[in-house]
Design a protein around this motif. Structure first.
Motif: not given
Length: 191
Positions: A154-166
């Motif tokens: 999930l971190s790999g998926l969310l990091l690009p779009g949401l940054g560290l909050t992802g």
């Protein structure tokens, strides 16, 4: 022991690989902003871990005492982590300002999410302690594998779009999902 050790390797994987994923995807500056928050959060996660380790040692010879002592332990965890968690939730921006404005801007949302994740993390750690006392190593192995896979994925998926909050969302969602399953299946009946 082998299963418990393998489970520990999964825990080490998400604790150690998460910073690597972050530095490769968002660069050194954001990685530095992440790492300060990560150190704060993982330091707090040591409290339930060490308390449950003590509980396991105390109840290993008398597994029937686990239930009674676990209830007391949950209260003690809340007494220790509750006030610290409230301070971090309310003061995340100001606390991270000590390191610089960028740290506060990038890291305050992440810090809040990781502090909130202390609650499901405590449930998971309590279950792992129970599984150790009852020699249910498969539960530890599966739980740690689920956490490693979901947190890193999930971190790999969310990091690009949401940054560290992802990353914070991924961590909280992973911990909360496993904790919910464990509450329904193992922890609630245990307590």
């Amino acid at each position: 022991m082998a299963g418990d050790y393998l489970g520990s390797l999964f825990a080490l994987a998400y604790a150690s690989l998460l910073p690597v994923i972050i530095i490769t995807q968002v660069g050194a500056t954001k990685s530095a902003h992440f790492y300060i928050v990560w150190i704060i959060a993982t330091s707090l996660q040591l409290v339930p871990l060490q308390m449950v380790t003590s509980l396991v040692v105390e109840t290993a010879a008398e597994p029937a005492a686990f239930r009674r002592q676990a209830r007391h332990l949950v209260i003690q965890m809340a007494r220790i982590l509750g006030p610290v968690g409230i301070v971090l939730l309310l003061g995340a921006d100001w606390i991270l300002q000590v390191f610089g404005r960028g740290y506060a801007e990038d890291g305050s949302g992440l810090l809040r999410l990781l502090v909130i994740s202390l609650v499901p993390d405590a449930v998971v750690v309590l279950y792992f302690g129970y599984a150790r006392v009852r020699a249910r190593v498969r539960g530890i192995l599966v739980g740690q594998a689920v956490l490693a896979t979901s947190i890193l994925g999930l971190s790999g998926l969310l990091l690009p779009g949401l940054g560290l909050t992802g990353v914070g969302i991924a961590y909280l969602a992973s911990q909360a999902g496993l904790a919910l399953v464990l509450l329904v299946t193992a922890v609630r009946p245990m307590l």
